[in-house]
Design an enzyme around this catalytic site. Structure first.
Site, PDB file in Angstrom:
ATOM      1  N   ALA A  73       1.331  -6.504  -4.538  1.00  0.00           N
ATOM      2  CA  ALA A  73       2.483  -6.409  -5.443  1.00  0.00           C
ATOM      3  C   ALA A  73       3.184  -5.063  -5.309  1.00  0.00           C
ATOM      4  CB  ALA A  73       2.036  -6.637  -6.879  1.00  0.00           C
ATOM      5  N   THR A  74       2.424  -4.010  -5.041  1.00  0.00           N
ATOM      6  CA  THR A  74       3.035  -2.682  -4.920  1.00  0.00           C
ATOM      7  C   THR A  74       4.093  -2.688  -3.820  1.00  0.00           C
ATOM      8  OG1 THR A  74       1.034  -1.603  -5.724  1.00  0.00           O
ATOM      9  CG2 THR A  74       2.541  -0.244  -4.436  1.00  0.00           C
ATOM     10  N   ASN A 149       0.896  -6.133 -17.751  1.00  0.00           N
ATOM     11  CA  ASN A 149      -0.510  -5.914 -17.391  1.00  0.00           C
ATOM     12  C   ASN A 149      -1.257  -5.187 -18.494  1.00  0.00           C
ATOM     13  OD1 ASN A 149       1.464  -3.960 -16.313  1.00  0.00           O
ATOM     14  ND2 ASN A 149      -0.335  -2.728 -15.905  1.00  0.00           N
ATOM     15  N   GLN A 179       0.950 -10.440 -12.918  1.00  0.00           N
ATOM     16  CA  GLN A 179      -0.020 -10.888 -13.933  1.00  0.00           C
ATOM     17  C   GLN A 179       0.271 -12.303 -14.437  1.00  0.00           C
ATOM     18  OE1 GLN A 179      -2.742  -9.377 -14.785  1.00  0.00           O
ATOM     19  NE2 GLN A 179      -2.421  -7.332 -13.937  1.00  0.00           N
ATOM     20  N   HIS A 201      -4.946 -10.824  -5.493  1.00  0.00           N
ATOM     21  CA  HIS A 201      -6.233 -10.474  -6.121  1.00  0.00           C
ATOM     22  C   HIS A 201      -6.219 -10.574  -7.641  1.00  0.00           C
ATOM     23  CE1 HIS A 201      -5.639  -6.172  -7.534  1.00  0.00           C
ATOM     24  NE2 HIS A 201      -4.609  -6.262  -6.720  1.00  0.00           N
ATOM     25  N   THR A 237       2.086  -7.750  12.263  1.00  0.00           N
ATOM     26  CA  THR A 237       1.436  -9.047  12.445  1.00  0.00           C
ATOM     27  C   THR A 237       0.983  -9.591  11.093  1.00  0.00           C
ATOM     28  OG1 THR A 237       0.701  -8.309  14.610  1.00  0.00           O
ATOM     29  CG2 THR A 237      -0.450 -10.225  13.675  1.00  0.00           C
ATOM     30  N   CYS A 324      -4.295   0.990 -12.439  1.00  0.00           N
ATOM     31  CA  CYS A 324      -3.460   1.885 -11.636  1.00  0.00           C
ATOM     32  C   CYS A 324      -2.991   3.080 -12.432  1.00  0.00           C
ATOM     33  CB  CYS A 324      -2.236   1.141 -11.107  1.00  0.00           C
ATOM     34  SG  CYS A 324      -2.678  -0.301 -10.190  1.00  0.00           S
TER      35      CYS A 324
END
Ligand code: PMP
Length: 379
Positions: A73-74, A149, A179, A201, A237, A324
């Site tokens: 997401a970052t 979040n 989220q 994740h 890739t 984070c």
């Protein structure tokens, strides 16, 4: 892990689903060819990636959208904000955005972009009256997260699109949905957002893979340059195994969304009732309309971090807020909601996942209540 710990920090990350792990192993073993190569095996990998993307878009109601896979997401948030902003345009983000949006906006601001911060309401949602009053023809991009979040507050994307497009139909509307998947319904075409971020994740997929989903025709410039993969929008890739693992996890999380919501509603009820039964005082930061899987609560006068470690001694793992921003000196979201310093320092975040059981939720709340009483008594 399941037996040793009670894991209640699923908003930070989730354990990988067995089906997603199996898809990853299979892809690593059988689909290791570079999807950009010209031979049949490589074309097969490309086809598998395209098929999985199509299915993912379909399950998110994203007819008329394309997908750019990223490292999470970052990166997806950075891509849309850096790559979607045009010169001399203004950027609007909410005050409660994740650092991957907030810090990105700050960098643009330091380089001369005008950035406005939409304030939060007391319930953690973004103040849409403020948005209505401040969006103009100058606004180039609006980024407001789907689900917080920190608190689980849900922003109404359809309403945000309506407000912004009424004034400025060319403005790009982005939402960080890291989220959201598996916790609330997502239908991108129905909401009308131009770009949407997701991260594997957070819903049982692997770490290090996510996506930016972009409406066709929206102008986004790449921020990573190289071999021109993914229509030139993200060179490098493709992470075949990660992408297929993510798509498998998304399929399960989206199908299970309603059941998960019911399950987490029950967990939230058990958790709070157990605290009430043990007569501990707390202030809820998560509102009734928040996703039930994320529960932020404050024990005013205590330290959330101390409570976290007291629970850790019992193998119960919780959060004090976004992983984070756990090193940041304060909590922008709770501050933006008007919480006092005492409430902010005393905040913890409980977030449920599909691996949790009612018994462990009850046990965790009882141990938390003991820890709170111990700290109160030692004052
Ligand atoms: N946005 C939100 C709302 C998040 O909760 C997170 C994870 N804490 C991120 C972005 C960053 O996600 P990732 O770890 O995939 O970069």
């Amino acid at each position: 892990m399941k037996n040793k710990f009670v894991y209640l920090d699923n908003a930070a990350t989730t354990p990988i689903l067995a089906e997603a792990a199996a898809a990853i192993t299979r892809a690593d073993e059988e689909l290791f060819f570079n999807p950009s190569a010209a031979y049949g095996q490589a074309l097969e990998v490309k086809k598998r990636l395209d098929d999985a993307s199509k299915k993912l878009l379909e399950s998110l109601g994203a007819k008329g959208y394309g997908i750019v896979f990223s490292s999470g997401a970052t990166e997806a948030n950075n891509l849309i904000i850096q790559g979607g902003m045009k010169k001399n345009k203004q950027l609007i983000i909410s005050a409660g955005e994740h650092p991957s949006v907030y810090e990105c906006a700050k960098t643009l601001k330091n380089n001369g972009t005008e950035v406005l911060y939409a304030p939060l309401n007391k319930d953690g949602t973004t103040d849409l009256n403020w948005l209505r009053a401040n969006v103009t023809s100058k606004t180039g991009l609006v980024s407001i997260m789907h689900v917080s979040n920190e608190t689980g507050a849900i922003n109404n994307l359809t309403e945000i699109v309506k407000i912004v497009k009424k004034v400025n139909s060319a403005c790009i509307i982005h939402s960080d949905g890291a989220q959201a998947i598996g916790k609330t319904d997502v239908n991108l075409a129905a909401s009308g957002v131009d770009a949407y971020t997701t991260s594997a994740h957070k819903f049982g997929g692997p770490k290090g893979v996510g996506a930016l989903i972009v409406k066709n025709g929206i102008g986004v410039k790449p921020i990573v340059f190289g071999g021109g993969q993914q229509r030139g929008l993200r060179s490098g890739t493709e992470n075949t195994a990660g992408i297929l693992g993510m798509c498998k996890a998304a399929e399960i999380a989206i199908k299970g969304c309603l059941n998960n919501r019911l399950l987490y509603t029950e967990f939230k009820k058990i958790f709070l009732e157990t605290l009430d039964k043990n007569r501990v005082e707390y202030k809820l930061n998560s509102c009734l309309n928040c996703v039930p899987g994320i529960v932020s609560l404050s024990f005013t006068g205590l330290k959330g971090e101390v409570l976290l470690h007291m629970l850790e001694e019992h193998d119960i793992l919780i959060g004090t807020g976004s992983a984070c921003s756990s090193k940041a000196p304060d909590n922008r979201t709770l501050k933006g909601m008007g919480r006092s310093n005492g409430e902010i320092n005393g905040a913890i975040r409980i977030s449920f996942g599909v691996c949790n059981t009612s018994a462990e939720v009850r046990q965790a709340a009882a141990i938390l209540a003991d820890a709170v009483k111990k700290l109160e008594d030692s004052k």
